[in-house]
Design an enzyme around this catalytic site. Sequence first.
Site: not given
Length: 294
Positions: A54, A98, A121
């Site tokens: 990422k 994460q 997200d």
Amino acid sequence: MSAKIIDGKIIAADLRARVATEAARIRRDHGVTPGLAAVLVGADPASQVYVRSKVKQTEAAGMASSEYLLPATASQAELLAVVEKLNHDPLVHGILVQLPLPGGLDPQGIVAAIDPAKDVDGLSPVNAGRLANGLSALTPCTPLGCIILAKTVHASLEGMNAVIIGRSNLVGRPLVQLLLNENATVTIAHSRTRDLAPVCARADLVLAAVGKPEMVKASWIKPGATVIDVGINRIALADGKTRLVGDVAYSEALEVAGAITPVPGGVGQMTVACLLANTLRAACAIHKLPAPAI
Ligand code: NDP
């Protein structure tokens, strides 16, 4: 007949290129560099690979990236303090924590603490609620990627019978809302669904997000249907090596479906590209600029 293979690699590269062009434009015209902060707790090897990928792709798109690494022993309060600091950092437009988090930490509490404007997200209750109400929202990246892939085959998903297998907050549930926004007729199946095969066989569009290697057989697929395989499963081979497979029995489904995503090289490619797109969208919204043309 062999299905059209939906090439996630090419489609994701195209999206990343459009994000990079728009990111360069807003930097030039408005002095804004979209910034993504990735927070990793612990040293899970798969999570480390995801975060590194990422960060690399964020920088390749001309955006700023920062990494916050916390030990697996970090407390909920320590992690919340990092999130709070990033919420107030004007150079950060997207915050990614994460998942999964090490045991003992409450992911719901952490995700809920992320400023919804920076929740790239799309997992916070605010963004999930906005999406469920048909309002504009930062949307989870994997489901967003599924829709983009499906729309490379069908310009419109309106009126299609879509069957989603899996009802997680990460994939299945947001997919329902996104497909409804596209005016598809949506069925969501899960582990308690009776007679899944005939349910699946009615679908014009099958989206499998189960986490069970090659569970969806060719006989479950209506001839000509479009199949989006979200699953990523590592299976052991007889020679001691391993291989990644999806939730769909790919080689047999290829003979029945009209179009299908491979694993790897399908949905997985789109997830990070959509994260970059969300970071760009968040930066534009925070700076009150028009939504990017991506
Ligand atoms: P979860 O484990 O959170 O959810 C799995 C879902 O599948 C649940 O809703 C479960 O039902 C359902 N399910 C389990 N067994 C069956 C069955 N036999 N029949 C029907 N439904 C079943 O998984 P995720 O949604 O997080 O991930 C799903 C897959 O997608 C995984 O392989 C994961 O690795 C992959 N993934 C890929 C991503 C990518 O970037 N390509 C990103 C995210 C995930 P119930 O709710 O009843 O338990």
